[in-house]
Enzyme design. Structure first.
Site, short mmCIF file in Angstrom:
data_model
loop_
_atom_site.label_atom_id
_atom_site.label_comp_id
_atom_site.label_asym_id
_atom_site.label_seq_id
_atom_site.Cartn_x
_atom_site.Cartn_y
_atom_site.Cartn_z
N PHE A 103 -5.50 -2.35 2.97
CA PHE A 103 -6.32 -1.91 4.51
C PHE A 103 -7.54 -2.61 4.62
O PHE A 103 -7.88 -3.22 5.83
CB PHE A 103 -6.51 -0.57 4.18
CG PHE A 103 -6.77 0.22 5.43
CD1 PHE A 103 -6.21 0.60 6.87
CD2 PHE A 103 -8.20 0.46 5.52
CE1 PHE A 103 -6.84 1.25 7.75
CE2 PHE A 103 -8.99 1.16 6.78
CZ PHE A 103 -8.03 1.27 7.77
N TYR A 108 -10.10 2.46 16.14
CA TYR A 108 -9.42 2.77 15.03
C TYR A 108 -9.20 4.43 15.08
O TYR A 108 -8.10 4.88 14.93
CB TYR A 108 -9.95 2.25 13.58
CG TYR A 108 -8.74 2.69 12.62
CD1 TYR A 108 -7.52 2.31 12.40
CD2 TYR A 108 -9.31 3.70 11.47
CE1 TYR A 108 -6.62 2.82 11.36
CE2 TYR A 108 -8.53 3.99 10.63
CZ TYR A 108 -7.25 3.54 10.40
OH TYR A 108 -6.43 4.40 9.58
N GLY A 158 0.82 -1.16 0.03
CA GLY A 158 0.02 0.04 0.00
C GLY A 158 0.90 1.35 0.18
O GLY A 158 1.61 1.46 -0.72
P1 NDP Z 1 -1.54 -1.88 4.01
O1 NDP Z 1 -2.43 -3.10 4.86
O2 NDP Z 1 -1.71 -1.88 2.76
O3 NDP Z 1 -0.13 -1.58 4.56
C1 NDP Z 1 -0.12 -2.02 6.26
C2 NDP Z 1 1.41 -1.79 6.28
O4 NDP Z 1 1.66 -1.80 7.64
C3 NDP Z 1 2.07 -3.12 5.77
O5 NDP Z 1 3.21 -2.91 4.94
C4 NDP Z 1 2.13 -3.98 7.18
O6 NDP Z 1 3.19 -4.82 6.95
C5 NDP Z 1 2.56 -2.95 8.10
N1 NDP Z 1 2.23 -3.18 9.45
C6 NDP Z 1 0.93 -3.57 10.07
N2 NDP Z 1 1.02 -4.07 11.34
C7 NDP Z 1 2.49 -3.89 11.29
C8 NDP Z 1 3.14 -4.35 12.47
N3 NDP Z 1 2.64 -4.76 13.74
N4 NDP Z 1 4.64 -4.27 12.72
C9 NDP Z 1 5.07 -3.78 11.45
N5 NDP Z 1 4.39 -3.34 10.21
C10 NDP Z 1 3.04 -3.58 10.46
O7 NDP Z 1 -2.59 -0.70 4.45
P2 NDP Z 1 -2.34 0.99 3.99
O8 NDP Z 1 -1.18 1.07 2.98
O9 NDP Z 1 -3.54 1.73 3.50
O10 NDP Z 1 -1.85 1.54 5.44
C11 NDP Z 1 -0.83 2.18 5.60
C12 NDP Z 1 -1.15 3.52 6.74
O11 NDP Z 1 -2.11 4.19 6.11
C13 NDP Z 1 -1.80 2.89 7.99
O12 NDP Z 1 -1.13 3.67 9.20
C14 NDP Z 1 -3.31 3.14 7.69
O13 NDP Z 1 -3.91 3.44 9.06
C15 NDP Z 1 -3.04 4.55 7.07
N6 NDP Z 1 -4.32 4.95 6.26
C16 NDP Z 1 -4.81 4.07 5.23
C17 NDP Z 1 -5.98 4.71 4.52
C18 NDP Z 1 -6.87 3.85 3.64
O14 NDP Z 1 -7.83 4.09 3.17
N7 NDP Z 1 -6.10 2.68 3.07
C19 NDP Z 1 -6.55 5.91 4.68
C20 NDP Z 1 -5.94 6.62 5.77
C21 NDP Z 1 -4.70 6.44 6.56
P3 NDP Z 1 3.41 -6.28 7.58
O15 NDP Z 1 2.22 -6.89 7.41
O16 NDP Z 1 4.29 -6.99 6.31
O17 NDP Z 1 4.05 -6.03 8.87
C1 8X3 Z 2 -8.45 4.63 6.79
C2 8X3 Z 2 -9.55 5.39 6.22
O1 8X3 Z 2 -11.93 6.08 6.56
O2 8X3 Z 2 -11.53 3.81 6.75
O3 8X3 Z 2 -7.85 5.60 7.67
O4 8X3 Z 2 -10.85 5.32 8.47
S1 8X3 Z 2 -11.05 5.23 7.13
#
Ligand code: NDP
Ligand code: 8X3
Length: 260
Positions: free
Chosen positions: A195, A158, A18
């Site tokens: 996500f 969350y 992501g």
């Molecule tokens: P993904 O699930 O695609 O990526 C999440 C990443 O976080 C992975 O690389 C995973 O790596 C890592 N991760 C999760 N838990 C752990 C852990 N315990 N230790 C180390 N690494 C960890 O999701 P996104 O790219 O969407 O999420 C990235 C960030 O963006 C998050 O903080 C999310 O809350 C935030 N976000 C996402 C949005 C969305 O709509 N997608 C919107 C707003 C914010 P691995 O599993 O290999 O450990």
């Molecule tokens: C991830 C976006 O709207 O699902 O932070 O919280 S939302």
């Protein structure tokens, strides 16, 4: 043996997927050497190979769980001195688990979200900000969320973790001000990544529905914003940047029709 690396190093957590993976690609394009982290070692290794093949950079994969403070601290301590000159830290690793009203929530899920999104971010920020202070420069970028500005039904814990990220961004900016370290929050709306699949326990159909009927942001869109904030002159800082899909007006209000 010490690896020879350039002056600009970006450390990106959650780089196996992501937004984090897109950030790794974006900083690689600009010639940054990278420290990429995540729990999935195989993915980190693939990304390292691909980026080192495509760009004249060095990539150091560091596999650890951000909740495991002792491993995190010992891995950071074991980095070669050259790799400790981190100029950009993107605190991106994070997750949501389920959408349940609080009375039906699972405390184990709450622990995972709080330990990852809040405590993990703190543990690494503590280590890296000390290095940045020692080297007299740095930029820490937190990936917050629209969920850190608003709450929505069943988003309770969350949303609370992302509100905490917002508070920590502002607090760290004050603490690190005397050292010239910039602290920025990038808060995205809906981004199509893994996500939702993670949130819904691997249910791909349910995850896909989250992004149906409109064009969500991509990881690359967010990575563009993350990279951009690092390009401003040294006297300027973007404190906070909320980035949404055009079709999203708030945490819960979307204009949905056919995806273009
Ligand atoms: P993904 O699930 O695609 O990526 C999440 C990443 O976080 C992975 O690389 C995973 O790596 C890592 N991760 C999760 N838990 C752990 C852990 N315990 N230790 C180390 N690494 C960890 O999701 P996104 O790219 O969407 O999420 C990235 C960030 O963006 C998050 O903080 C999310 O809350 C935030 N976000 C996402 C949005 C969305 O709509 N997608 C919107 C707003 C914010 P691995 O599993 O290999 O450990
Ligand atoms: C991830 C976006 O709207 O699902 O932070 O919280 S939302």
């Amino acid at each position: 043996m010490t690896t020879r690396i350039s002056q600009s190093i970006a450390m990106i957590t959650g780089a196996t997927s992501g937004i984090g993976k897109a950030c790794a690609g974006r900083f690689a394009r600009e010639g940054y050497d990278l420290i990429i982290t995540g729990r999935r070692k195989d993915r980190l290794e693939e990304i390292r190979e691909q980026l080192e093949y495509s760009f004249p950079i060095k990539v150091k994969p560091l596999s650890f769980d951000v909740r495991d403070r002792l491993s995190l601290e010992s891995l950071m301590a074991s980095l070669e001195e050259d790799w400790k000159r981190i100029s950009v830290l993107v605190n991106n690793a994070g997750l949501a688990l389920r959408l349940d009203p609080v009375q039906e929530g699972d405390p184990a899920d709450w622990d995972t979200m709080i330990d990852t999104n809040v405590k993990g971010l703190l543990y690494l920020s503590r280590e890296v900000s000390r290095l940045m202070i020692r080297h007299g420069r740095g930029h820490i970028i937190h990936i917050g969320s629209i969920a850190g500005r608003e709450v929505y039904p069943s988003g309770n814990v969350y949303c609370a973790t992302k509100h905490a990220v917002d508070a920590l961004t502002r607090a760290m900016r004050i603490d690190l001000l005397p050292y010239g370290i910039r602290v920025t929050q990038i808060a995205p709306g809906a981004v199509e990544t893994e996500f939702s699949e993670v949130r819904f326990g691997g249910d791909k159909d349910r995850a896909r529905k989250v992004y149906e009927g409109y064009k969500p942001l991509s990881g690359a869109d967010v990575a563009e914003a993350v990279y951009w904030v690092t390009t401003l002159p040294e006297h300027a800082n973007v404190n906070d940047l909320l980035i949404m899909p055009m079709a999203q007006a708030s945490a819960t209000i979307f204009h949905k029709n056919k995806r273009p």
